[in-house]
Design a protein around this motif. Structure first.
Motif, mmCIF file in Angstrom:
data_model
loop_
_atom_site.group_PDB
_atom_site.id
_atom_site.type_symbol
_atom_site.label_atom_id
_atom_site.label_comp_id
_atom_site.label_asym_id
_atom_site.label_seq_id
_atom_site.Cartn_x
_atom_site.Cartn_y
_atom_site.Cartn_z
ATOM 1 N N MET A 162 0.806 -1.216 0.000
ATOM 2 C CA MET A 162 0.000 0.000 0.000
ATOM 3 C C MET A 162 0.836 1.262 0.000
ATOM 4 S SD MET A 162 -2.942 -1.107 2.758
ATOM 5 C CE MET A 162 -3.480 0.595 2.979
ATOM 6 N N PHE A 163 1.936 1.249 0.756
ATOM 7 C CA PHE A 163 2.659 2.492 1.011
ATOM 8 C C PHE A 163 4.006 2.623 0.297
ATOM 9 C CE2 PHE A 163 -0.023 2.020 4.859
ATOM 10 C CZ PHE A 163 -0.751 3.196 4.729
ATOM 11 N N LYS A 164 4.493 1.568 -0.324
ATOM 12 C CA LYS A 164 5.848 1.631 -0.880
ATOM 13 C C LYS A 164 5.980 2.666 -1.989
ATOM 14 C CE LYS A 164 5.371 -2.241 -4.155
ATOM 15 N NZ LYS A 164 5.925 -3.578 -4.521
ATOM 16 N N TYR A 165 4.883 2.961 -2.683
ATOM 17 C CA TYR A 165 4.999 3.868 -3.823
ATOM 18 C C TYR A 165 5.068 5.341 -3.423
ATOM 19 C CZ TYR A 165 4.362 -0.203 -6.711
ATOM 20 O OH TYR A 165 4.536 -1.431 -7.303
ATOM 21 N N VAL A 166 4.956 5.630 -2.121
ATOM 22 C CA VAL A 166 5.213 7.002 -1.682
ATOM 23 C C VAL A 166 6.715 7.240 -1.539
ATOM 24 C CG1 VAL A 166 3.019 7.116 -0.478
ATOM 25 C CG2 VAL A 166 5.069 6.497 0.800
ATOM 26 N N LEU A 167 7.499 6.156 -1.584
ATOM 27 C CA LEU A 167 8.953 6.265 -1.501
ATOM 28 C C LEU A 167 9.550 6.431 -2.887
ATOM 29 C CD1 LEU A 167 9.671 3.328 0.980
ATOM 30 C CD2 LEU A 167 9.529 5.767 1.537
ATOM 31 N N PRO A 168 10.686 7.110 -2.977
ATOM 32 C CA PRO A 168 11.385 7.167 -4.264
ATOM 33 C C PRO A 168 11.751 5.762 -4.729
ATOM 34 C CG PRO A 168 12.327 8.748 -2.714
ATOM 35 C CD PRO A 168 11.383 7.888 -1.929
ATOM 36 N N ARG A 169 11.858 5.597 -6.032
ATOM 37 C CA ARG A 169 12.138 4.274 -6.594
ATOM 38 C C ARG A 169 13.430 3.688 -6.036
ATOM 39 N NH1 ARG A 169 12.722 2.856 -13.091
ATOM 40 N NH2 ARG A 169 13.269 0.645 -12.816
ATOM 41 N N ARG A 170 14.450 4.510 -5.861
ATOM 42 C CA ARG A 170 15.737 3.995 -5.369
ATOM 43 C C ARG A 170 15.596 3.421 -3.961
ATOM 44 N NH1 ARG A 170 15.993 9.507 -4.513
ATOM 45 N NH2 ARG A 170 16.619 10.161 -2.415
ATOM 46 N N ASP A 171 14.688 3.987 -3.161
ATOM 47 C CA ASP A 171 14.466 3.470 -1.811
ATOM 48 C C ASP A 171 13.665 2.175 -1.849
ATOM 49 O OD1 ASP A 171 15.839 5.579 -0.650
ATOM 50 O OD2 ASP A 171 14.056 6.825 -0.450
ATOM 51 N N ARG A 172 12.652 2.114 -2.707
ATOM 52 C CA ARG A 172 11.860 0.877 -2.823
ATOM 53 C C ARG A 172 12.731 -0.290 -3.256
ATOM 54 N NH1 ARG A 172 8.366 4.158 -6.002
ATOM 55 N NH2 ARG A 172 8.821 2.888 -7.858
ATOM 56 N N GLU A 173 13.664 -0.026 -4.162
ATOM 57 C CA GLU A 173 14.472 -1.113 -4.713
ATOM 58 C C GLU A 173 15.515 -1.640 -3.731
ATOM 59 O OE1 GLU A 173 15.975 0.518 -8.345
ATOM 60 O OE2 GLU A 173 14.119 0.088 -9.457
ATOM 61 N N ARG A 174 15.706 -0.950 -2.627
ATOM 62 C CA ARG A 174 16.642 -1.435 -1.603
ATOM 63 C C ARG A 174 16.019 -2.516 -0.735
ATOM 64 N NH1 ARG A 174 18.738 4.308 0.975
ATOM 65 N NH2 ARG A 174 19.249 5.321 -0.992
ATOM 66 N N VAL A 175 14.706 -2.585 -0.700
ATOM 67 C CA VAL A 175 13.993 -3.444 0.241
ATOM 68 C C VAL A 175 13.564 -4.734 -0.439
ATOM 69 C CG1 VAL A 175 12.025 -3.607 1.798
ATOM 70 C CG2 VAL A 175 13.184 -1.400 1.479
ATOM 71 N N HIS A 176 13.871 -5.872 0.211
ATOM 72 C CA HIS A 176 13.553 -7.194 -0.335
ATOM 73 C C HIS A 176 12.809 -7.978 0.744
ATOM 74 C CE1 HIS A 176 16.468 -6.181 -3.512
ATOM 75 N NE2 HIS A 176 17.225 -5.739 -2.518
ATOM 76 N N LEU A 177 11.550 -8.320 0.481
ATOM 77 C CA LEU A 177 10.706 -9.002 1.450
ATOM 78 C C LEU A 177 10.536 -10.480 1.091
ATOM 79 C CD1 LEU A 177 10.102 -6.044 2.199
ATOM 80 C CD2 LEU A 177 7.684 -6.663 2.428
ATOM 81 N N PHE A 178 10.575 -11.330 2.137
ATOM 82 C CA PHE A 178 10.410 -12.771 1.965
ATOM 83 C C PHE A 178 9.494 -13.300 3.067
ATOM 84 C CE2 PHE A 178 14.530 -11.551 0.288
ATOM 85 C CZ PHE A 178 14.542 -12.151 -0.969
ATOM 86 N N SER A 179 8.489 -14.060 2.682
ATOM 87 C CA SER A 179 7.586 -14.669 3.658
ATOM 88 C C SER A 179 8.284 -15.844 4.335
ATOM 89 C CB SER A 179 6.308 -15.144 2.967
ATOM 90 O OG SER A 179 6.598 -16.242 2.108
ATOM 91 N N SER A 180 7.643 -16.385 5.360
ATOM 92 C CA SER A 180 8.229 -17.528 6.071
ATOM 93 C C SER A 180 8.332 -18.753 5.167
ATOM 94 C CB SER A 180 7.403 -17.861 7.312
ATOM 95 O OG SER A 180 6.060 -18.151 6.951
ATOM 96 N N GLY A 181 7.505 -18.793 4.130
ATOM 97 C CA GLY A 181 7.554 -19.921 3.198
ATOM 98 C C GLY A 181 8.565 -19.765 2.086
#
Length: 241
Positions: A162-181
């Motif tokens: 929901m909120f990642k697109y309020v961040l600059p693209r360079r900031d979004r691309e730094r973050v990598h999310l992984f579920s427990s699976g």
């Protein structure tokens, strides 16, 4: 340059204020009890493949509860140390390697995340901190280059979407999310940055040294009822080891 100069001056004024806060923190530390470190599940462990210390965190920090227990200013000054530790780690690694090292790798275990703690910290700490920034924009140098988050619950993934697109693209691309699976994908990404023998076991690594930092969690209601005036006399002035 002419347009940027006022902004630079505002940021410098803010950074200079850091010095006063850190001196107050050091003066208050004394020999009293450590009020914050046991509730701060964050610290350095090992090095990445560049030789830069890696910052690990468990998403169990109850900033709102600590504000209720010890006051906003006490917690704000305590957390300033992390900015200084990040820059010091980068500066030291740059000296050792003989070249400028930009940005730490940060690894987060999101399993303990709760909406309650998130909302409590947003309302009592984060909004006030953002309001103190010049033009409400973060004025400090960037210290994190990559953020790898494991055990991401569905609710956190939804919030990020929901909120990642309020961040600059360079900031979004730094973050990598992984579920427990997605443990294998998480470890593959992590191994690209850090030898798994340098990763603590509680983050699914092969490191043998123990986790020496707090576990976080909800600050007990009894602690929150303590007087800000009396409980903020003693603060921690350690780097967590």
């Amino acid at each position: 340059l002419k347009a940027a100069t006022p902004r630079a001056c505002e940021c410098l004024d803010y950074i200079m204020d850091y010095g006063g806060g850190m001196l107050a923190l050091a003066a208050a530390a004394g020999d009293g009890p450590d009020l914050f470190t046991p509730w701060t599940p964050t610290g350095f462990y090992g090095h990445d493949r560049r030789g830069v210390p890696v910052l690990y965190a468990k998403a169990a920090f109850d900033g709102g509860g600590l504000v209720a227990a010890h006051g906003y200013d006490s917690l704000y000054n305590y957390l300033r140390r992390f900015d200084l530790l990040v820059w010091h780690a980068l500066w030291s690694a740059s000296l050792r390697s003989g070249k400028c090292q930009y940005g730490l790798c940060m690894v987060v275990d999101a399993a303990p995340f709760t909406i309650g703690r998130f909302h409590r910290q947003l309302e009592t700490f984060d909004r006030r901190q953002i309001a103190s920034w010049p033009r409400k924009e973060h004025p400090l140098p960037e210290g994190i280059a990559t953020v790898i988050v494991c055990n991401v619950p569905v609710v956190l993934a939804q919030l990020w979407a929901m909120f990642k697109y309020v961040l600059p693209r360079r900031d979004r691309e730094r973050v990598h999310l992984f579920s427990s699976g997605s443990k294998s994908a998480y470890l593959k990404k992590l191994a690209a940055h850090v030898d798994l023998r340098q990763v603590p076991s509680c983050f699914s690594g092969e490191g043998t040294a123990p986790w020496r930092y707090g576990e976080g969690g909800d600050v007990p209601a009894a602690s929150r009822r303590k007087s800000h005036r009396s409980s903020s006399k003693r603060l921690s002035w350690t780097d967590g080891g």
